[in-house]
Design a protein around this motif. Sequence first.
Motif, PDB file in Angstrom:
ATOM      1  N   ASP A  24       0.879  11.872  -9.021  1.00  0.00           N
ATOM      2  CA  ASP A  24       0.927  10.675  -9.849  1.00  0.00           C
ATOM      3  C   ASP A  24      -0.501  10.371 -10.263  1.00  0.00           C
ATOM      4  OD1 ASP A  24       1.088   8.182 -10.962  1.00  0.00           O
ATOM      5  OD2 ASP A  24       2.453   7.367  -9.462  1.00  0.00           O
ATOM      6  N   THR A  25      -0.879  10.824 -11.451  1.00  0.00           N
ATOM      7  CA  THR A  25      -2.281  10.699 -11.868  1.00  0.00           C
ATOM      8  C   THR A  25      -2.687   9.244 -12.040  1.00  0.00           C
ATOM      9  OG1 THR A  25      -1.576  11.018 -14.170  1.00  0.00           O
ATOM     10  CG2 THR A  25      -2.344  12.964 -12.948  1.00  0.00           C
ATOM     11  N   ALA A  26      -1.734   8.372 -12.430  1.00  0.00           N
ATOM     12  CA  ALA A  26      -2.064   6.951 -12.546  1.00  0.00           C
ATOM     13  C   ALA A  26      -2.415   6.376 -11.176  1.00  0.00           C
ATOM     14  CB  ALA A  26      -0.902   6.181 -13.164  1.00  0.00           C
ATOM     15  N   LEU A  27      -1.632   6.755 -10.146  1.00  0.00           N
ATOM     16  CA  LEU A  27      -1.930   6.312  -8.790  1.00  0.00           C
ATOM     17  C   LEU A  27      -3.302   6.808  -8.354  1.00  0.00           C
ATOM     18  CD1 LEU A  27      -1.156   5.073  -6.050  1.00  0.00           C
ATOM     19  CD2 LEU A  27      -0.043   7.251  -5.493  1.00  0.00           C
ATOM     20  N   CYS A  28      -3.596   8.073  -8.635  1.00  0.00           N
ATOM     21  CA  CYS A  28      -4.899   8.640  -8.268  1.00  0.00           C
ATOM     22  C   CYS A  28      -6.030   7.894  -8.953  1.00  0.00           C
ATOM     23  CB  CYS A  28      -4.952  10.123  -8.639  1.00  0.00           C
ATOM     24  SG  CYS A  28      -3.799  11.163  -7.713  1.00  0.00           S
ATOM     25  N   THR A  29      -5.854   7.624 -10.235  1.00  0.00           N
ATOM     26  CA  THR A  29      -6.898   6.935 -10.998  1.00  0.00           C
ATOM     27  C   THR A  29      -7.177   5.557 -10.426  1.00  0.00           C
ATOM     28  OG1 THR A  29      -6.344   8.119 -13.031  1.00  0.00           O
ATOM     29  CG2 THR A  29      -7.539   6.044 -13.263  1.00  0.00           C
ATOM     30  N   TRP A  30      -6.111   4.791 -10.191  1.00  0.00           N
ATOM     31  CA  TRP A  30      -6.311   3.424  -9.728  1.00  0.00           C
ATOM     32  C   TRP A  30      -6.703   3.353  -8.261  1.00  0.00           C
ATOM     33  CZ3 TRP A  30      -7.460  -0.168 -12.905  1.00  0.00           C
ATOM     34  CH2 TRP A  30      -7.031  -0.085 -14.238  1.00  0.00           C
ATOM     35  N   TYR A  31      -6.310   4.347  -7.482  1.00  0.00           N
ATOM     36  CA  TYR A  31      -6.783   4.410  -6.099  1.00  0.00           C
ATOM     37  C   TYR A  31      -8.295   4.602  -6.069  1.00  0.00           C
ATOM     38  CZ  TYR A  31      -7.612   6.084  -1.347  1.00  0.00           C
ATOM     39  OH  TYR A  31      -8.104   6.264  -0.076  1.00  0.00           O
ATOM     40  N   ASN A  32      -8.778   5.520  -6.899  1.00  0.00           N
ATOM     41  CA  ASN A  32     -10.223   5.733  -6.981  1.00  0.00           C
ATOM     42  C   ASN A  32     -10.947   4.489  -7.460  1.00  0.00           C
ATOM     43  OD1 ASN A  32     -11.205   8.286  -6.098  1.00  0.00           O
ATOM     44  ND2 ASN A  32     -10.055   9.266  -7.740  1.00  0.00           N
TER      45      ASN A  32
END
Length: 363
Positions: A24-32
């Motif tokens: 889930d690239t959106a999850l990865c982006t916002w986690y970072n």
Amino acid sequence: MDAEASTSWPEVSSSGTPSTGHADTALCTWYNIFMRDIFGGLVVVVGLIGNGLTIVIMGRDRRKSSTIRMLFYLAIVDSLILIVYGIIAMPTPLLKLQDLYVEASNHQVISISVLSYVGQTLNQISVLFTLIVTWQRYVSICIPLKAKMYTSTKITNKMVAFSILFAVIFYLPNFFHNTFITDPTGKLQPIAKPFAENFIYQVIYSISLLYLFSYVGPIVGLVVMGTTLLQNIRDSFKKKTTMKAKEELTLSLVGVIIIFIICQSISPLRRILMWVYAPYHIALQCGNALFFFGPIYLISFLVNSAANFIIYVLFARGFRRKVFKFIRWNHQVDPAQPTGRSWTFTQNNTGDTATTETSFGQP
């Protein structure tokens, strides 16, 4: 290029790069963004404010005690660590959010190949300063007759100078691990020099000596001295219901040691994970096993460098009063009036702890 061979601190900023697995690239982006920019940024801001207050308050009294002097120096180094690791941690997610992938990639390369070693050098100085201030307290409590010999201003300044010189020389080879080229897309590409990829060099220097001086040796020393200091606090507390200033100082140092051990333990844990999840930089990518661990390594340095001020405020009443007075811009205190309990140090011919008080916690 083999990322692990070219540097002892590989791919610390690589999480968030495209993954070969499902993610889930959106999850990865916002986690970072949350971990590096929101939480990390908050730690940096709080840490810089806290260390700034520590520098101002302790700076006024640093000539009164070698321990105060060392805590003053430690706050300065911790502030520099916050700045360097903040620069490493925060820009990349924001650059990627704006689709500036070339700039994000170049920032990662500079962070891995240059800034990380500036941070490691400063962290080594912080480690040694923590050892020195704990040693001073240990000597003052356990062998007070030797305190003047081991905790004098002259000896303290020599230990500070040696610590800085040692850290700079020890980490200097890391800055020559790579050369850089620019590919047709404008991205920087680090090219490892032969000596940096040499197996013997990696094992002896990048692993054995690095962890001996930055983790194993300091942790052993701090655990031994910290255990003795904690026992001294327990013995003192059994004899009375409230702690005196010297016990508050000792308790504060024990708190610093505990936070230090927890935060610094992330580094050897990361080294173990590098062996288990090889290649490590792939495991850090979005959707892979260690993605969520990636930012924690950086955050641990930020937390370690920001926590000391909070510990002083919690455990040292005199320091806490001075902070509140500074915030209220109330610096006018009649020196002839009694000031009550404070975080104080005493010094005579036996060293830091004797009968003539020099106040740290109260003007």
